[in-house]
Design a protein around this motif. Structure first.
Motif: not given
Ligand code: UFG
Length: 328
Positions: A25-29
């Motif tokens: 999955h793609e993640v933005v933190i």
């Protein structure tokens, strides 16, 4: 899917990020780095800022097409919450109000929220079921329970579907040994025991041995941080598949006393960790054990690290390699 992980540089958040990436999955933190660690974010997109800042949130949601949110961003020291409750109500409740506002504005419909066993307070019976009475005995638990209620009304009004996960005692570290638990101050039992093992502190104090339990010390349900992460992803998938908003306990359904945890840590590390009995710590219930049947049956959750030996082995791998946590 692209997931916004709020508090993704923190202990549980960083393990969530790892689990999402491992599952492609793609993640933005997003993290204000108040208690999170920049070096736990291994090459991911990190926005440093505060959830209570609407302009900042707007920027994050505008620059990224977010499919779902997982929110760990909170203060979580029970003792501090008693002496400074407004800090907890501001950071733990106000922040979620802003986050939900931004989700609604940008059409994001799914959130998994990090809740706690502290929503129950003194348990009515053991193991604790999700329908049991919630009567928090500290502002930390109160702040998380308040958010659960806010989520319910935002589901009704805006159709934002949520899962609130009430963790028992989160512990352990990623099997790769690269991320782990590092709080300042550290208050949690297993890292404190392992700091005593690695020489960072001299000994561990056992807070009370006159409780009504088998050996007099408090009993808790220890659940591995990577198992918590897998439950969050299952919860997100369930919501995406049309599941309704729900609350689940996350624990192993097995209780270990403080003395037993010290004993297992001695066995795993091979070090005769020094322990001394001290006064009870204010506000500690004698026994907290979860029933996680709902999570197992309805989320299909299968905890992998459910033996205390394995939990402590993973934690020891992290602590022995990083005795001073991320600050070295
Ligand atoms: N303990 C000691 N010595 C220590 C530290 C802890 O004896 O130096 C004991 C505590 O008294 C308690 C047990 O170890 O009986 C576990 O304590 P932790 O501080 O590790 O965890 P808690 O059970 O107090 O807290 C956990 C979560 C909180 C959550 C709470 C719900 O960390 O976020 O459960 O009650 F709010």
């Amino acid at each position: 899917m692209k997931v916004l992980v709020c508090g993704g540089a923190g202990y549980i958040g960083s393990h969530m990020v790892a689990h999402l990436l491992e599952n492609n999955h793609e993640v933005v933190i997003l993290d204000n780095l108040q208690s999170g660690h920049k070096s736990s974010v291994l090459g991911q997109k990190l926005y440093v800022g505060d959830l209570r800042d609407s302009e900042f949130l707007d920027k994050v949601f505008t620059e990224n097409k977010i499919d779902a949110v997982i929110d760990f961003a909170a203060n979580s020291l029970v003792g501090e919450s008693v002496t400074n409750p407004l800090k907890y109500f501001d950071n733990n409740i106000h922040s979620v109000v802003k986050l939900l506002g931004a989700m609604n504005k940008h059409g994001v419909k799914y959130i998994v929220f990090s809740s706690t066993a502290a929503t129950y307070g003194e348990p009515e019976s053991t193991p604790i079921q999700e329908e049991d009475r919630t009567f928090p005995t500290n502002p930390y638990g109160e702040s998380k329970l308040a958010v659960e209620k806010i989520l319910k009304w935002c589901d009704k009004a805006y159709g934002i579907k949520y899962t609130a996960l009430r963790y028992f005692n989160a512990c352990g570290a990623h099997v790769n040994g690269q991320i782990g638990e590092d709080h300042n101050p550290e208050t949690h039992l297993i890292p404190i025991i392992l700091q005593a093992a690695s020489g960072v502190r001299e000994k561990i104090m056992i807070f009370g041995d006159d409780y009504n339990t088998k050996d007099g010390s408090c009993i808790r349900d220890y659940v591995h941080v990577s198992d918590l992460a897998s439950a969050h992803l299952l919860a997100l998938k369930r919501l995406q598949n049309g599941g309704d908003s729900r609350i689940f306990n996350l624990g192993n359904g097995k209780g270990f006393s403080v003395k037993e945890v010290v004993e297992v840590a001695r066995k795993v590390t091979g070090i005769n960790i020094k322990a001394e009995v001290a006064e009870r710590r204010a506000g500690d219930p004698a026994i907290l054990i979860a029933s996680s049947d709902k999570a197992i049956n309805e989320l299909g959750w299968e905890p992998k690290f459910n033996s205390l030996e394995t939990i402590i082995e993973t934690a020891w791998k992290w602590h022995s390699a990083h005795p001073n946590g991320y600050n070295e």
